[in-house]
Motif scaffolding. Sequence first.
Motif, mmCIF file in Angstrom:
data_model
loop_
_atom_site.group_PDB
_atom_site.id
_atom_site.type_symbol
_atom_site.label_atom_id
_atom_site.label_comp_id
_atom_site.label_asym_id
_atom_site.label_seq_id
_atom_site.Cartn_x
_atom_site.Cartn_y
_atom_site.Cartn_z
ATOM 1 N N MET A 13 0.888 -1.294 0.064
ATOM 2 C CA MET A 13 -0.124 0.100 0.013
ATOM 3 C C MET A 13 0.873 1.273 0.137
ATOM 4 O O MET A 13 1.764 1.434 1.051
ATOM 5 N N THR A 15 1.022 5.058 0.885
ATOM 6 C CA THR A 15 0.503 6.007 2.171
ATOM 7 C C THR A 15 0.057 7.038 1.454
ATOM 8 O O THR A 15 0.851 8.185 1.314
ATOM 9 N N ILE A 45 1.674 -2.944 4.699
ATOM 10 C CA ILE A 45 1.556 -1.524 4.873
ATOM 11 C C ILE A 45 2.811 -1.093 5.442
ATOM 12 O O ILE A 45 3.767 -1.756 5.927
ATOM 13 N N GLY A 50 5.133 2.216 0.875
ATOM 14 C CA GLY A 50 4.253 2.836 1.923
ATOM 15 C C GLY A 50 5.211 4.072 2.627
ATOM 16 O O GLY A 50 4.612 4.651 3.467
ATOM 17 N N VAL A 67 -5.991 1.074 9.135
ATOM 18 C CA VAL A 67 -6.076 0.034 7.916
ATOM 19 C C VAL A 67 -6.829 -1.079 8.810
ATOM 20 O O VAL A 67 -7.568 -1.767 7.895
ATOM 21 N N ASN A 79 2.491 -5.835 8.355
ATOM 22 C CA ASN A 79 2.916 -4.543 8.617
ATOM 23 C C ASN A 79 4.366 -4.494 8.765
ATOM 24 O O ASN A 79 4.914 -5.263 9.450
#
Length: 300
Positions: A13, A15, A45, A50, A67, A79
């Motif tokens: 992802m 950001t 993420i 990100g 999230v 993460n």
Amino acid sequence: MSNVRFKGIIPAMITPLTKDYKVNMQAVKQLLDYNYGEGADGFYICGTTGEGPVLTVADRMKTAEKVMEYNAGRGVIINHVAAAGVKDAFTLARHAREIGCDAVSSVVPNFYFKHSEDEIVEYYKALSDAAGIPVITYAQGLLGDTDVVSLMEKLMKIDNVIGVKFTLFNFYDMHRIKELCGGDINVINGPDEMLVCGLMMGADAGIGSTYNVMCREYRRLFDAFSAGDFETARKQQFKVNKIIEVIIRHGVIRTIKYMLSYVGIDAGDMSFPAATLSQDEKRTIRRELENLDYFNELKR
Ligand code: MN9
């Protein structure tokens, strides 16, 4: 339980940021909804894509919390917690467990100093202890000349370590890693432009930056590959690679952020001090994408 927890297509992802470089949570939600609609299996993420390592610890925690809230169990959340200070990484890892992330991930330490194989092993041991949930290690440029296969052999002995995000370009090594633990290791492809190669050499999944804007195409690639239709998978790869060329030419993160405006997501600019795209550059990108017939497809 099998170590191969993560399969399929997992966007790294981006950001979204506001003008004053705060995380734009509304756009985070839109990004999740959009990509789940396009077939994503979850998100990775706060990685490189990100911009995790340049966000504050507080911003990373808040982003991860939001999230998790918006995700609402629709897919897996990995993460990435690496930070220049390892204490920050451990804090983020503990937080990831508390908020229910499926796994943490981390590049090797450190962004500044080169560490020995033994030191890297010690780092992942401490990280795994702090996290207490599955850990995806990361094979990429920071490894330097470290032998990645022997390193992975050692890392897989650590409790909680289940696999590796492999963003190197030696698929022979990738396959040797996939052979470790009798295949019970979660190998995840990093280079989007070679996802089909990674799958062919044993990768279970792909995590990628360009998935943010082409998730549907990667979904098709992955599904064709899984069904044994390698010709379609290869065609899909060649199709996305034309777009990837444009993305790389203009800067991966900033171009992806710009492209998201096509689908109504305001992802803002890259973190300071990255230069913002000029109107001229935006026009050029748009023209290059339109020439590939991709722009209209993306917008639908
Ligand atoms: O997450 C990404 N690699 C890095 C994987 O960020 C280092 C890739 O998705 C690349 O951005 C992509 C473009 O080269 O393959």
